[in-house]
Enzyme design. Structure first.
Site, mmCIF file in Angstrom:
data_model
loop_
_atom_site.group_PDB
_atom_site.id
_atom_site.type_symbol
_atom_site.label_atom_id
_atom_site.label_comp_id
_atom_site.label_asym_id
_atom_site.label_seq_id
_atom_site.Cartn_x
_atom_site.Cartn_y
_atom_site.Cartn_z
ATOM 1 N N LEU A 17 32.814 18.792 1.506
ATOM 2 C CA LEU A 17 31.968 19.041 2.581
ATOM 3 C C LEU A 17 29.994 18.005 1.559
ATOM 4 C CD1 LEU A 17 32.505 22.253 4.160
ATOM 5 C CD2 LEU A 17 32.442 19.861 5.248
ATOM 6 N N HIS A 18 29.850 16.292 2.017
ATOM 7 C CA HIS A 18 28.465 16.426 1.005
ATOM 8 C C HIS A 18 27.162 16.568 2.042
ATOM 9 C CE1 HIS A 18 29.956 12.728 1.242
ATOM 10 N NE2 HIS A 18 29.573 12.430 1.643
#
Ligand code: UD1
Ligand code: UDP
Length: 362
Positions: A205-206
């Site tokens: 996740l970014h």
């Protein structure tokens, strides 16, 4: 003829290598590799040069991190100087990061032709910085290489002349096809070192929409912990997310939700291939899971890669963590979505690009 490639962020490195390799087969061509320095941690940059066999960059602009305006402006200022010194006949830019749009804009102003690899993708969500980068880069590019037919349709709708647009397939898949055997060879040792003895899920996740708002990130983390009670999760943490989580000493081995530093390309590929499910908001990982036939749950409301939904194994979960828990249950119960590989995702996209450049310029 001189071609200058511009890369800067993790997903650029997998895209430039197959193109540079295929172009190296053409006579009368010099190639220059410029790294903007947008990503600079060894595990976000150097490891990919090493594992992909990329030559060290000829020039590193060393721009580092900053706000969008600062980063984009620094790339523009420094790249303008490099372009002036190098005098390329064609500049190739990749994907949708700030390095892509900044260098394309410099070229447009200097009158240097630009080729955009991975053109035409649209999420139709202008709150994403990448959507702005994609729209602007495509408007000022002279040659647009698309990965899938939807890209051609989007560009036609935006009035881009069709003679500039070439459907060539997905260049990131070239790298995957080439390096999958090497990733497989690493698996036994990787499995041992991570003590992976059964099913597991893989998480990345970014996106700012998921990780920048503390309460949203906290809800997502709590959902991941719930899921990890049923399916152990490995989570190589992107530096943006690491900053937001600000957990001292990231490695929490022995827990069923294992946070770790970003891993190299070969290890990540080996893990993706064997994951029961991949949970992500990455662009490239939606594509790689589709190629590998692994169910992918994308924590976003939309995607610029609709072919991974229509043809591949990707499911858009949206932003609700409860939806994620339901979708993971479904994958565990019925094996998840199966799909097929989109046309032209065959490992030969770099060669098609080189063929077109050879015909047009040599
Ligand atoms: C960038 C791209 C995004 C892409 C992602 C791939 C833009 C606008 N965003 O997002 O499209 O999906 O790369 O990974 O171009 N940082 C480090 N070390 C590094 C790099 C970054 O610590 O080597 C930290 C810094 O705190 C930095 C933050 O990560 O401020 C964000 O980096 P940045 O390059 O601005 O955006 P990404 O979130 O990495
Ligand atoms: N990747 C990797 N190690 C990781 C996470 C991702 O090698 O720990 C690879 C992944 O296989 C893919 C690329 O990085 O090739 C995707 O990059 P990222 O998710 O950072 O960017 P995006 O595609 O979202 O722009």
């Amino acid at each position: 003829m001189k071609i200058l490639h511009v890369v800067g962020a993790r997903p650029n490195f997998m895209k430039v290598e197959p193109v540079a390799r295929a172009l190296a087969g053409l006579e009368g061509l010099d190639q220059i590799l410029v790294h903007t320095g947008q990503h600079y941690d060894p595990d976000m940059s150097d490891v990919f040069f090493r594992e992909l066999g990329l030559p060290a960059p000829d020039v590193n602009l060393e721009v580092g991190s900053g706000t969008h305006a600062v980063q984009t402006a620094l790339i523009m200022m420094r790249f303008e100087e490099t372009a002036g010194e190098q005098k390329p006949d064609l500049v190739m830019v990749y994907g949708d990061v700030n390095s892509t749009v900044a260098s394309a804009l410099v070229c447009a102003k200097l009158g240097i032709p630009v080729a955009h690899v991975e053109a035409g993708l649209r999420s139709f969500d202008r709150s994403m910085p990448e959507e702005i980068n994609r729209l602007l880069t495509d408007q000022i590019s002279d040659l647009l290489f698309t990965p899938s037919r939807d890209g051609n349709e989007n560009l036609a709708r935006e009035g881009i002349p069709q003679h500039k647009v070439h459907l060539v397939g997905n260049v990131m898949i070239d790298t995957l096809v080439r390096l999958l055997p090497a990733a497989d060879r690493r698996w036994p040792e990787l499995r041992r070192s991570l003590e992976l003895n059964g099913n597991f899920g893989l998480v990345t996740l970014h996106r700012p929409a998921n990780v920048d708002e503390p309460s949203r990130l906290a809800r997502l983390m709590s959902s991941l912990e719930t899921i990890a009670d049923r399916l152990p999760l490995l989570f190589p943490v992107h530096p943006r997310t690491r900053d937001r989580l600000s957990i001292p000493g990231l490695k929490r081995a022995n827990s069923s939700l294992r946070l770790m530093d970003p891993v190299g390309y070969l290890d990540f590929l080996a893990l993706q291939k064997r994951a029961r499910v991949v949970i992500t908001d990455s662009g490239g990982i939606q594509e790689e899971t589709t190629f590998l036939g692994v169910p992918c749950l994308t924590m976003r409301e939309n995607t610029e890669r609709p072919v991974t939904i229509a043809t591949g194994t990707n499911t858009l979960v949206g932003s609700d963590p409860a939806g994620l828990e339901r979708e993971v249950e479904r994958v565990l119960d019925d094996g998840g979505k199966s799909g097929c590989v989109p046309p032209l995702w065959d490992g030969k996209t770099g060669e098609r690009i080189a063929g077109i450049i050879g015909r047009l310029y040599l």
